[in-house]
Design a protein around this motif. Sequence first.
Motif, PDB file in Angstrom:
ATOM      1  N   GLY A  29      -2.795  -0.358  -3.478  1.00 25.09           N
ATOM      2  CA  GLY A  29      -3.539  -1.613  -3.511  1.00 25.09           C
ATOM      3  C   GLY A  29      -3.907  -2.075  -4.909  1.00 25.09           C
ATOM      4  O   GLY A  29      -4.498  -3.138  -5.081  1.00 25.09           O
ATOM      5  N   GLY A  31      -1.905  -2.968  -7.359  1.00 30.94           N
ATOM      6  CA  GLY A  31      -1.073  -4.087  -7.817  1.00 30.94           C
ATOM      7  C   GLY A  31       0.254  -3.660  -8.422  1.00 30.94           C
ATOM      8  O   GLY A  31       0.879  -4.441  -9.146  1.00 30.94           O
ATOM      9  N   LYS A  32       0.697  -2.439  -8.115  1.00 30.58           N
ATOM     10  CA  LYS A  32       1.961  -1.946  -8.680  1.00 30.58           C
ATOM     11  C   LYS A  32       3.153  -2.782  -8.229  1.00 30.58           C
ATOM     12  O   LYS A  32       3.986  -3.189  -9.034  1.00 30.58           O
ATOM     13  N   THR A  33       3.208  -3.032  -6.912  1.00 33.46           N
ATOM     14  CA  THR A  33       4.344  -3.786  -6.380  1.00 33.46           C
ATOM     15  C   THR A  33       4.340  -5.207  -6.929  1.00 33.46           C
ATOM     16  O   THR A  33       5.391  -5.755  -7.267  1.00 33.46           O
ATOM     17  N   ALA A  34       3.162  -5.780  -7.040  1.00 32.08           N
ATOM     18  CA  ALA A  34       3.049  -7.135  -7.588  1.00 32.08           C
ATOM     19  C   ALA A  34       3.540  -7.164  -9.036  1.00 32.08           C
ATOM     20  O   ALA A  34       4.258  -8.087  -9.439  1.00 32.08           O
ATOM     21  N   LYS A 166      -6.478  -7.274 -11.745  1.00 28.97           N
ATOM     22  CA  LYS A 166      -7.286  -8.188 -10.918  1.00 28.97           C
ATOM     23  C   LYS A 166      -8.529  -8.705 -11.646  1.00 28.97           C
ATOM     24  O   LYS A 166      -9.584  -8.901 -11.048  1.00 28.97           O
ATOM     25  N   ASP A 168      -9.033 -11.466 -12.513  1.00 31.37           N
ATOM     26  CA  ASP A 168      -9.373 -12.801 -12.012  1.00 31.37           C
ATOM     27  C   ASP A 168     -10.495 -12.744 -10.974  1.00 31.37           C
ATOM     28  O   ASP A 168     -11.177 -13.741 -10.743  1.00 31.37           O
ATOM     29  N   VAL A 245      -2.169  -9.718 -12.470  1.00 30.03           N
ATOM     30  CA  VAL A 245      -0.767  -9.968 -12.131  1.00 30.03           C
ATOM     31  C   VAL A 245      -0.628 -11.296 -11.412  1.00 30.03           C
ATOM     32  O   VAL A 245       0.319 -12.038 -11.611  1.00 30.03           O
TER      33      VAL A 245
HETATM   34  P1  GDP Z   1       0.260  -1.501  -4.765  1.00 25.55           P
HETATM   35  O1  GDP Z   1      -0.163  -0.813  -3.518  1.00 25.55           O
HETATM   36  O2  GDP Z   1      -0.315  -0.859  -5.987  1.00 25.55           O
HETATM   37  O3  GDP Z   1       1.747  -1.712  -4.864  1.00 25.55           O
HETATM   38  O4  GDP Z   1      -0.439  -2.950  -4.737  1.00 25.55           O
HETATM   39  P2  GDP Z   1       0.207  -4.372  -4.374  1.00 25.55           P
HETATM   40  O5  GDP Z   1       1.087  -4.844  -5.479  1.00 25.55           O
HETATM   41  O6  GDP Z   1       0.801  -4.293  -3.016  1.00 25.55           O
HETATM   42  O7  GDP Z   1      -1.099  -5.280  -4.375  1.00 25.55           O
HETATM   43  C1  GDP Z   1      -2.142  -5.080  -3.455  1.00 25.55           C
HETATM   44  C2  GDP Z   1      -2.819  -6.400  -3.183  1.00 25.55           C
HETATM   45  O8  GDP Z   1      -3.477  -6.878  -4.349  1.00 25.55           O
HETATM   46  C3  GDP Z   1      -1.849  -7.493  -2.778  1.00 25.55           C
HETATM   47  O9  GDP Z   1      -2.441  -8.246  -1.752  1.00 25.55           O
HETATM   48  C4  GDP Z   1      -1.692  -8.321  -4.031  1.00 25.55           C
HETATM   49  O10 GDP Z   1      -1.415  -9.667  -3.731  1.00 25.55           O
HETATM   50  C5  GDP Z   1      -3.065  -8.184  -4.663  1.00 25.55           C
HETATM   51  N1  GDP Z   1      -3.043  -8.339  -6.119  1.00 25.55           N
HETATM   52  C6  GDP Z   1      -2.186  -7.748  -7.002  1.00 25.55           C
HETATM   53  N2  GDP Z   1      -2.465  -8.124  -8.255  1.00 25.55           N
HETATM   54  C7  GDP Z   1      -3.538  -8.958  -8.205  1.00 25.55           C
HETATM   55  C8  GDP Z   1      -4.306  -9.672  -9.201  1.00 25.55           C
HETATM   56  O11 GDP Z   1      -4.067  -9.618 -10.415  1.00 25.55           O
HETATM   57  N3  GDP Z   1      -5.348 -10.424  -8.738  1.00 25.55           N
HETATM   58  C9  GDP Z   1      -5.643 -10.516  -7.418  1.00 25.55           C
HETATM   59  N4  GDP Z   1      -6.678 -11.285  -7.069  1.00 25.55           N
HETATM   60  N5  GDP Z   1      -4.949  -9.858  -6.462  1.00 25.55           N
HETATM   61  C10 GDP Z   1      -3.905  -9.102  -6.836  1.00 25.55           C
END
Ligand code: GDP
Length: 264
Positions: A29, A31-34, A166, A168, A245
């Motif tokens: 959660g 933001g790695k995938t993002a 995040k 923001d 991201v």
């Molecule tokens: P992972 O589990 O580390 O791969 O995380 P994801 O990339 O799946 O991101 C988890 C959630 O956080 C998703 O709903 C993204 O849209 C959200 N997210 C990622 N980066 C940001 C950011 O910079 N700001 C905000 N507000 N949400 C983010």
Amino acid sequence: VLPILVHLFLYRQAAPTALPTFVLVGPSGGGKTALLTLAERKTVAQTHTSTAPLAIEALLPSDVVPASSHYRAPGDPAYERARRFLLLDTPGHGKLRHFATTQLINPTNVRGIIFVVDAASVAEEAGLNEAAEYLHDVLLALQKRYTGAPTSKGPKAIPVLIAANKLDLFTALPPHLVRIQLERAVSTVRKSRAKGLKDSGVALGGEDDGLDQEREWLGEGGEGHFEFQHMEEVGTGVVVKGGNVIGGDGTDVKSWFEWIGAQL
Ligand code: GDP
């Protein structure tokens, strides 16, 4: 036939282009995938099952200069080559972390570890503790890689970027507080791990535990408060940089790309 086989074998060994690789780790959660999707310019985002690691090829943005190419001009093929790197995503779920650990211990061309963490989630105890346990294990794996190296010079350093994501979100902690919170929580993890080892050592009646415990103790800074700075003594620079991201007034991950560029 044998020379052909030998040739094939050597060719197969040499074939994979070992682009400089950065491993993405951190709690689910964060933001790695993002980040992966963002870095994967010009290509369609791949779906991935989140049970297997996924590598994508990325390019430094044009306004970031790779450290090795300060004296080269844009357009120079060597300059363009130096801007390419691989980002390796690893699933954040606890049970799947061995993928990340394998990458840390057994690197082909790993230039850095990017620990992506949700800067809002570390404002709360649960999120902070989860992140700190994961971070503790990543740092300890890097420390063991360094101290366990057969030569006294030690292996090439693998630096760590803690990407406080995040920003923001208005509940997000600013990067310097993310740093302070994580250092504090990693100190706690370190203490409780040491206590766990000691207790199990006493239960087993072991006598050689002193040494083993030392190897399991993160950082060289003694028993006091843990600071990321202590990791420099075991070849690992740790920096915290904020970004986002997605969301807010737009994307801001420039400082992360600059950090990547400094390792290229
Ligand atoms: P992972 O589990 O580390 O791969 O995380 P994801 O990339 O799946 O991101 C988890 C959630 O956080 C998703 O709903 C993204 O849209 C959200 N997210 C990622 N980066 C940001 C950011 O910079 N700001 C905000 N507000 N949400 C983010």
